[in-house]
Structures are given as C-alpha cells and as structure tokens.
Design a protein around this motif. Structure first.
Motif, PDB file in Angstrom:
ATOM      1  N   ALA A  26       0.828  -1.210   0.000  1.00 64.09           N
ATOM      2  CA  ALA A  26       0.000   0.000   0.000  1.00 64.09           C
ATOM      3  C   ALA A  26       0.859   1.256   0.000  1.00 64.09           C
ATOM      4  CB  ALA A  26      -0.915   0.009   1.226  1.00 64.09           C
ATOM      5  N   VAL A  27       2.102   1.126   0.438  1.00 62.36           N
ATOM      6  CA  VAL A  27       2.990   2.281   0.551  1.00 62.36           C
ATOM      7  C   VAL A  27       3.471   2.710  -0.833  1.00 62.36           C
ATOM      8  CG1 VAL A  27       5.147   3.142   1.538  1.00 62.36           C
ATOM      9  CG2 VAL A  27       3.711   1.558   2.852  1.00 62.36           C
ATOM     10  N   PHE A  28       3.372   3.999  -1.102  1.00 60.29           N
ATOM     11  CA  PHE A  28       3.800   4.602  -2.366  1.00 60.29           C
ATOM     12  C   PHE A  28       4.819   5.680  -1.995  1.00 60.29           C
ATOM     13  CE2 PHE A  28       3.573   7.529  -5.913  1.00 60.29           C
ATOM     14  CZ  PHE A  28       3.315   6.743  -7.036  1.00 60.29           C
ATOM     15  N   ILE A  29       6.084   5.447  -2.328  1.00 59.32           N
ATOM     16  CA  ILE A  29       7.182   6.309  -1.862  1.00 59.32           C
ATOM     17  C   ILE A  29       7.565   7.320  -2.937  1.00 59.32           C
ATOM     18  CG2 ILE A  29       9.541   6.354  -0.974  1.00 59.32           C
ATOM     19  CD1 ILE A  29       9.147   3.427  -0.117  1.00 59.32           C
ATOM     20  N   ILE A  30       7.766   8.557  -2.515  1.00 58.77           N
ATOM     21  CA  ILE A  30       8.195   9.633  -3.414  1.00 58.77           C
ATOM     22  C   ILE A  30       9.447  10.282  -2.832  1.00 58.77           C
ATOM     23  CG2 ILE A  30       7.563  11.833  -4.492  1.00 58.77           C
ATOM     24  CD1 ILE A  30       4.604  10.990  -4.137  1.00 58.77           C
ATOM     25  N   CYS A  31      10.439  10.517  -3.679  1.00 55.09           N
ATOM     26  CA  CYS A  31      11.666  11.199  -3.254  1.00 55.09           C
ATOM     27  C   CYS A  31      11.936  12.338  -4.240  1.00 55.09           C
ATOM     28  CB  CYS A  31      12.827  10.213  -3.212  1.00 55.09           C
ATOM     29  SG  CYS A  31      14.315  10.836  -2.388  1.00 55.09           S
ATOM     30  N   GLU A  32      11.525  13.531  -3.865  1.00 55.14           N
ATOM     31  CA  GLU A  32      11.619  14.693  -4.758  1.00 55.14           C
ATOM     32  C   GLU A  32      13.036  15.230  -4.894  1.00 55.14           C
ATOM     33  OE1 GLU A  32       9.636  14.440  -2.008  1.00 55.14           O
ATOM     34  OE2 GLU A  32       7.877  15.748  -2.178  1.00 55.14           O
ATOM     35  N   HIS A  33      13.854  15.049  -3.856  1.00 58.54           N
ATOM     36  CA  HIS A  33      15.192  15.654  -3.813  1.00 58.54           C
ATOM     37  C   HIS A  33      16.274  14.586  -3.850  1.00 58.54           C
ATOM     38  CE1 HIS A  33      12.897  18.925  -1.380  1.00 58.54           C
ATOM     39  NE2 HIS A  33      12.694  19.057  -2.669  1.00 58.54           N
ATOM     40  N   ALA A  34      16.102  13.620  -4.743  1.00 62.46           N
ATOM     41  CA  ALA A  34      16.955  12.431  -4.760  1.00 62.46           C
ATOM     42  C   ALA A  34      18.335  12.667  -5.350  1.00 62.46           C
ATOM     43  CB  ALA A  34      16.253  11.327  -5.558  1.00 62.46           C
ATOM     44  N   SER A  35      18.483  13.671  -6.212  1.00 63.55           N
ATOM     45  CA  SER A  35      19.695  13.785  -7.025  1.00 63.55           C
ATOM     46  C   SER A  35      20.293  15.185  -7.007  1.00 63.55           C
ATOM     47  CB  SER A  35      19.361  13.402  -8.472  1.00 63.55           C
ATOM     48  OG  SER A  35      20.466  13.596  -9.326  1.00 63.55           O
TER      49      SER A  35
END
Length: 255
Positions: A26-35
């Motif tokens: 159910a978890v949907f992970i977002i990483c906006e500042h990954a790079s």
C-alpha cells in the motif's frame, strides 16, 4: 539565462525514475530531492563543487533510504533525477523556492533574474512530467483497487544557519495526521532516534506541497519523513534507518 528550450537532451534522459511500478505494498514512496545532477544545459549554475555537493542541491542519503524501504516493502518508488536547484518538485511553480535565487548561505548565479519563459521552461521539463507520472501511477492503482498511502522521504542538515539540530527524525504532516500519529506512537514504543512531529520543518514552511497535491487531493493518507543526514551518510546508517522506518510504517498500517 535565456529561455530554456529543450532543457533535457537525449543524453540527460527522463527527469523521473520509477522502481517497482507494480509494487504490491500500500505504501507509495516519493523522493523529490533524490539527485544533485544538473542537466547539461545549465553547466554548474556558477556554483562551486562544494556547493553542488551540499544539501542545497539535494537531500543526501534520502534516495538510498527510500530505495531500501521500497525493496523491503515491495513498494513503488518515484524519484526526481535532477537537482532541486533547477526545480524543487516539492514546491508549486508560483513559489520562489521552486527555483531559488539563494539557498542557505549560497547565492545561485544561474537562478538570478529568471524570466517568465525561463521559469515556464523548467516547470515544463521537470515539475509537470514528475507529478504527471505520479498521477498516472496513482490512477492505475485506483483502477485495480489497490490501497495507497503516500510516503515522501527527505533528509536535513545537522546544522542550519549556525544552529545545531537535536532532532534526528521528523514525522511531518499537513491536515491529514492519521499516518503521522501512528508512526509517532510507534516511535515512542521503539525510541531509536529522537523523533518529533513537524520538525525541523512544518506545513508553515511550505514543505507539504507533494502531500497536498497527491495525498489530500485524492483522499489518501500521507506522511513526510525527514532524516538528519549525518545518520545516513553510509550504507550501514542508511540500512538501519530504512529498517526502522519500514518497521514504523508497517506497525502503523497494521494498527
């Protein structure tokens, strides 16, 4: 800087990356500042190597933690492949912080006096495709009736404007506090890190844009995680934090 047409070349590749698009969690992970990567069009923005390696360009360790969590949970992970110095995907286009002229102690020469056309070109190249991809994935999940909670993963500096930060782990939320409350309760039961609500930032700092855009707008529970980056400077630290966060989330969802 002149209006940026064709900001991303074929060599740069897509601005958004997705891992485990069909993840069962159910978890949907977002990483906006990954790079910290800059598209070739922008050169070095007039900044030193030191500045481009620092927190102003990205969230050190955040992608590594998010990737480990994604693997443990079998969770979809979406992340931005380019530096927030070009466009901070956790800010709306009208925000000054979306394309900052100054960040912490650094003035960013390549972001000074941007014309409307420059800002629009960056928005079109980075912000819109990133969030459109998230929308598309969420729509697919809804179509197959897959439960979804949104978790964004970030890191922060131990020292900010000369002030030491004691907090080690921040659990942030906007209007929806359902998941944050449960994670904070779980952290009390397993107090590995100094964990606080809406620290070192909160909604008043404008950091919950992604939560509002994809969580609140869709009626999905959501939370933003901030990890002090000295805790995740190597693989061991990243693994320990990822395991801890995975445990907090799993126990929260089971509760």
């Amino acid at each position: 800087m002149h209006a940026a047409q064709g900001i991303l070349t074929e060599a740069d590749g897509d601005c958004v990356a997705v891992e485990r698009p069909d993840g069962k969690s159910a978890v949907f992970i977002i990483c906006e500042h990954a790079s910290r990567t800059l598209p070739k069009y922008f050169g070095d923005l007039g900044l030193s190597t030191e500045a481009l390696s620092s927190h102003i360009a990205w969230d050190p360790g955040a992608l590594a933690v998010a990737t480990k969590m994604s693997g443990s949970l079998d969770a979809t992970l979406v992340y931005q492949r380019f530096s927030r110095l070009i466009y901070d995907c956790n800010r709306p286009p009208e925000s000054a912080g979306a394309m900052p002229e100054v960040s912490e102690i650094y003035t960013i020469p390549g972001n000074q006096h941007l014309q409307t056309s420059d800002r629009q070109a960056r928005t079109n190249a980075l912000y819109i495709p990133f969030h459109d991809r998230i929308r598309a994935l969420l729509k697919e999940r809804a179509a197959r009736e897959q439960n979804t909670v949104i978790v964004t993963v970030h890191s922060f500096t131990p020292v900010y404007n000369g002030r030491q930060r004691a907090v080690e782990l921040g659990i942030l939320h906007d209007e929806d506090r359902w998941l944050a409350d449960r994670m904070l309760d779980a952290a009390v039961e397993a107090p590995l890190y100094r964990t606080e609500r809406n620290e070192p930032y909160g909604p008043e700092d404008g950091v919950t844009h992604t939560l509002k855009l994809h969580g609140l707008a869709n009626g999905l529970h959501n939370v933003m995680i901030e990890v002090r980056n000295d805790l995740i400077g190597d693989d061991v630290g990243q693994g320990v934090v990822a395991d801890y966060l995975t445990g907090l989330i799993q126990s929260s969802l089971e509760a």
